[in-house]
Design a protein around this motif. Sequence first.
Motif, PDB file in Angstrom:
ATOM      1  N   GLU A  40       0.836  -1.205   0.000  1.00  0.00           N
ATOM      2  CA  GLU A  40       0.000   0.000   0.000  1.00  0.00           C
ATOM      3  C   GLU A  40       0.873   1.259   0.000  1.00  0.00           C
ATOM      4  N   GLU A  41       1.952   1.227   0.770  1.00  0.00           N
ATOM      5  CA  GLU A  41       2.854   2.382   0.857  1.00  0.00           C
ATOM      6  C   GLU A  41       3.528   2.656  -0.491  1.00  0.00           C
ATOM      7  N   THR A  42       3.979   1.599  -1.149  1.00  0.00           N
ATOM      8  CA  THR A  42       4.607   1.755  -2.460  1.00  0.00           C
ATOM      9  C   THR A  42       3.605   2.288  -3.466  1.00  0.00           C
ATOM     10  N   ALA A  43       2.381   1.785  -3.411  1.00  0.00           N
ATOM     11  CA  ALA A  43       1.333   2.259  -4.322  1.00  0.00           C
ATOM     12  C   ALA A  43       1.072   3.744  -4.127  1.00  0.00           C
ATOM     13  N   THR A  44       1.087   4.192  -2.886  1.00  0.00           N
ATOM     14  CA  THR A  44       0.871   5.613  -2.607  1.00  0.00           C
ATOM     15  C   THR A  44       1.982   6.459  -3.218  1.00  0.00           C
ATOM     16  N   ILE A  45       3.207   5.995  -3.069  1.00  0.00           N
ATOM     17  CA  ILE A  45       4.341   6.731  -3.649  1.00  0.00           C
ATOM     18  C   ILE A  45       4.223   6.763  -5.173  1.00  0.00           C
ATOM     19  N   LEU A  46       3.956   5.616  -5.785  1.00  0.00           N
ATOM     20  CA  LEU A  46       3.838   5.558  -7.244  1.00  0.00           C
ATOM     21  C   LEU A  46       2.706   6.446  -7.745  1.00  0.00           C
ATOM     22  N   ASP A  47       1.599   6.475  -7.012  1.00  0.00           N
ATOM     23  CA  ASP A  47       0.441   7.265  -7.409  1.00  0.00           C
ATOM     24  C   ASP A  47       0.736   8.760  -7.431  1.00  0.00           C
ATOM     25  N   THR A  48       1.630   9.202  -6.564  1.00  0.00           N
ATOM     26  CA  THR A  48       1.881  10.637  -6.439  1.00  0.00           C
ATOM     27  C   THR A  48       3.083  11.137  -7.252  1.00  0.00           C
ATOM     28  N   LEU A  49       3.757  10.244  -7.970  1.00  0.00           N
ATOM     29  CA  LEU A  49       4.917  10.679  -8.762  1.00  0.00           C
ATOM     30  C   LEU A  49       4.488  11.597  -9.898  1.00  0.00           C
ATOM     31  N   SER A  50       5.247  12.669 -10.075  1.00  0.00           N
ATOM     32  CA  SER A  50       5.012  13.565 -11.206  1.00  0.00           C
ATOM     33  C   SER A  50       5.704  12.975 -12.434  1.00  0.00           C
ATOM     34  N   PRO A  51       5.340  13.438 -13.631  1.00  0.00           N
ATOM     35  CA  PRO A  51       6.038  12.946 -14.832  1.00  0.00           C
ATOM     36  C   PRO A  51       7.553  13.154 -14.771  1.00  0.00           C
ATOM     37  N   SER A  52       7.985  14.286 -14.247  1.00  0.00           N
ATOM     38  CA  SER A  52       9.436  14.522 -14.175  1.00  0.00           C
ATOM     39  C   SER A  52      10.105  13.586 -13.174  1.00  0.00           C
ATOM     40  N   GLN A  53       9.419  13.271 -12.079  1.00  0.00           N
ATOM     41  CA  GLN A  53       9.969  12.312 -11.122  1.00  0.00           C
ATOM     42  C   GLN A  53      10.068  10.926 -11.741  1.00  0.00           C
ATOM     43  N   MET A  54       9.045  10.547 -12.506  1.00  0.00           N
ATOM     44  CA  MET A  54       9.086   9.241 -13.161  1.00  0.00           C
ATOM     45  C   MET A  54      10.237   9.177 -14.151  1.00  0.00           C
ATOM     46  N   MET A  55      10.455  10.236 -14.912  1.00  0.00           N
ATOM     47  CA  MET A  55      11.566  10.260 -15.875  1.00  0.00           C
ATOM     48  C   MET A  55      12.901  10.124 -15.147  1.00  0.00           C
ATOM     49  N   LYS A  56      13.045  10.837 -14.041  1.00  0.00           N
ATOM     50  CA  LYS A  56      14.293  10.791 -13.282  1.00  0.00           C
ATOM     51  C   LYS A  56      14.546   9.398 -12.710  1.00  0.00           C
ATOM     52  N   ILE A  57      13.511   8.806 -12.126  1.00  0.00           N
ATOM     53  CA  ILE A  57      13.647   7.471 -11.545  1.00  0.00           C
ATOM     54  C   ILE A  57      13.936   6.439 -12.635  1.00  0.00           C
ATOM     55  N   ALA A  58      13.245   6.553 -13.757  1.00  0.00           N
ATOM     56  CA  ALA A  58      13.399   5.588 -14.853  1.00  0.00           C
ATOM     57  C   ALA A  58      14.767   5.654 -15.502  1.00  0.00           C
ATOM     58  N   SER A  59      15.434   6.780 -15.370  1.00  0.00           N
ATOM     59  CA  SER A  59      16.707   6.959 -16.073  1.00  0.00           C
ATOM     60  C   SER A  59      17.875   6.222 -15.438  1.00  0.00           C
ATOM     61  N   GLY A  60      17.666   5.568 -14.319  1.00  0.00           N
ATOM     62  CA  GLY A  60      18.742   4.816 -13.685  1.00  0.00           C
ATOM     63  C   GLY A  60      19.107   3.577 -14.500  1.00  0.00           C
ATOM     64  N   ASN A  61      20.167   2.908 -14.098  1.00  0.00           N
ATOM     65  CA  ASN A  61      20.621   1.735 -14.839  1.00  0.00           C
ATOM     66  C   ASN A  61      20.240   0.418 -14.170  1.00  0.00           C
ATOM     67  N   THR A  62      19.320   0.496 -13.198  1.00  0.00           N
ATOM     68  CA  THR A  62      18.840  -0.694 -12.512  1.00  0.00           C
ATOM     69  C   THR A  62      17.374  -0.909 -12.852  1.00  0.00           C
ATOM     70  N   LEU A  63      17.032  -2.125 -13.226  1.00  0.00           N
ATOM     71  CA  LEU A  63      15.664  -2.454 -13.565  1.00  0.00           C
ATOM     72  C   LEU A  63      14.796  -2.359 -12.308  1.00  0.00           C
ATOM     73  N   LEU A  64      13.699  -1.593 -12.393  1.00  0.00           N
ATOM     74  CA  LEU A  64      12.841  -1.366 -11.235  1.00  0.00           C
ATOM     75  C   LEU A  64      11.915  -2.536 -10.936  1.00  0.00           C
ATOM     76  N   CYS A  65      11.416  -3.179 -11.965  1.00  0.00           N
ATOM     77  CA  CYS A  65      10.529  -4.314 -11.735  1.00  0.00           C
ATOM     78  C   CYS A  65      11.365  -5.593 -11.700  1.00  0.00           C
ATOM     79  N   ARG A  66      10.772  -6.625 -11.123  1.00  0.00           N
ATOM     80  CA  ARG A  66      11.489  -7.895 -11.062  1.00  0.00           C
ATOM     81  C   ARG A  66      10.527  -9.027 -11.337  1.00  0.00           C
ATOM     82  N   MET A  67      11.078 -10.165 -11.659  1.00  0.00           N
ATOM     83  CA  MET A  67      10.267 -11.350 -11.892  1.00  0.00           C
ATOM     84  C   MET A  67       9.722 -11.816 -10.548  1.00  0.00           C
TER      85      MET A  67
END
Length: 107
Positions: A40-67
């Motif tokens: 629930e906490e992670t969902a709250t954080i993801l829900d409130t991310l701005s487009p610029s925050q998502m771009m910044k987070i996505a630009s890292g070299n570590t895959l965010l999702c996992r199997m």
Amino acid sequence: MNTEQILAEIREANLSYLMLAQSLIRADREQALFRLGVSEETATILDTLSPSQMMKIASGNTLLCRMRVDDDLVWSLLTNHGKSAANDGISRLHASILMAGRHHEAA
């Protein structure tokens, strides 16, 4: 595929994942928690991310999702190793039940 191509693919996958996650959370939070396997906490954080925050987070070299499927039994059910096509639906249902139980245990 060279290192730069791999890193570009990771960044693209990260952005796609974040956009999908945010969309799922906003559409149906309970389903999103189950389908994404997040708290629930992670969902709250993801829900409130701005487009610029998502771009910044996505630009890292570590895959965010996992199997989430790291179990031989679930993989066997999903791929139907040694089973006929007639059992496909039952195998997928069984795999879904196992994964749902693991999501509930993790939450």
